[in-house]
Design a protein around this motif. Structure first.
Motif: not given
Length: 328
Positions: A80, A106-107, A118, A60, A100, A56-57, A121, A103-104, A64
């Motif tokens: 992506y 959601r952003v 950030l 993310l 992941s 996920s990091l 998340q 999370i992406v 971003c």
């Protein structure tokens, strides 16, 4: 309803309540992350949660960069997926592709790139996956009793197999369907699966005793199949076959013991010495049958060698497993 479903429900509720309490928007996303983090064993749980968190990091970070350069457009999400997923897989975190993506996306939904977003998340990841880890840590079903029951089942199948082998040696015309061989193999496979799961639930000091036992039985089944092929060549009743049948009768009882008794091995050694002192075959037919019986004895010695090397008593108690070394 299985325990995994109950654990998943508990982890989902815990994560949603925590995410809502700290003020994270769309707190239900934490529940989705918790669902993805619940596993059947502690070892697998730690491995999965770690992989999902790191993936996920990575996702993310890459997402971003795409949003910063290309903006918040739907086709950027497709880009992506097209580029980000292979990157995550190459990073060694393929279990975390779905996490992941949560999370992406959601952003993307918030359409904002800021430190606050950030950090939210990361907090969501910690709460969702952390809740799953806590629930997994609090309760994992104890399978020792189940495995012990499978062991007894396997032992009973082996006992019946040896009884049938003894009867076949006494009655060459007797037809045995060999059903217990198939049942024993299925039980051994179930035992290996359960033993691996039990070992993965003890991360610090895993107990390999059950794995050793079921791998021993698997190896012995191969030896039994070889013995069955040799018994099929005993098409005539001879005193030698009757003597070996008595060995299998003894073994049908010994196999139920939790330690290696050595009784059948001792009887086999005596029988081999007795064979050496007997007269040679008088006909080709007798030679063929006695040759098969002699090879059967050697295969039986191999079976006993496997048991002597690996068979140790493993007895189950509700709160504790007792493991002692084999007796002579």
């Amino acid at each position: 309803m299985g325990f995994r479903v109950i654990k998943t429900a508990a982890a989902t509720l815990m994560s949603v309540l925590l995410a809502s309490a700290v003020g994270i928007p769309n707190a239900q996303s934490a529940g989705l992350l918790a669902i993805l983090g619940v596993e059947v064993t502690l070892k697998r749980s730690f491995r999965t949660i770690t992989a999902r968190f790191l993936a996920s990091l990575v996702g993310l970070f890459f997402g971003c960069i795409l949003f910063w350069i290309l903006g918040f457009h739907y086709w950027v999400l497709g880009l992506y997926v097209l580029v980000g997923f292979p990157m995550i897989v190459k990073s060694g975190y393929k279990e975390g592709i779905v996490t992941s993506s949560v999370i992406v996306f959601r952003v993307f939904g918030q359409a904002e790139l800021s430190l606050h977003v950030l950090l939210q998340q990361v907090e969501l990841l910690a709460i969702g996956l952390g809740s799953a880890g806590v629930v997994n840590l609090i309760y994992m079903p104890q399978t020792g009793g189940v495995i012990y029951g499978i062991r007894k089942e396997v032992d009973r199948y082996f006992s019946v197999i040896f009884t049938q082998m003894a009867r076949t040696l006494r009655e060459p015309a007797y037809m045995w369907d060999g059903k217990e061989l198939i049942d024993a193999d299925n039980a051994v496979q179930r035992g290996l699966t359960a033993a691996t799961r039990e070992m993965e639930n003890h991360v610090i000091h895993p107990d390999e005793a059950w794995n050793v036992y079921f791998y021993m039985r698997k190896e012995q089944l191969e030896s039994i199949q070889s013995m069955m092929q040799l018994i099929s060549q005993v098409y005539r009743h001879l005193p030698h076959g009757e003597m070996v049948a008595e060995l299998f009768d003894q073994l049908s009882g010994d196999v139920l013991a939790e330690e290696y008794t050595g009784r059948t091995e001792h009887l086999l050694e005596e029988l081999e010495h007795e064979f050496e002192s007997m007269d040679l075959p008088e006909t080709r037919e007798e030679f063929e049958v006695r040759s098969a019986i002699l090879q059967l004895c050697r295969e039986l010695a191999l079976y006993l060698k496997i048991a002597k090397r690996h068979k140790i008593p493993v007895s189950y108690k509700p709160e504790k497993r007792l493991l002692t070394r084999k007796k002579a």
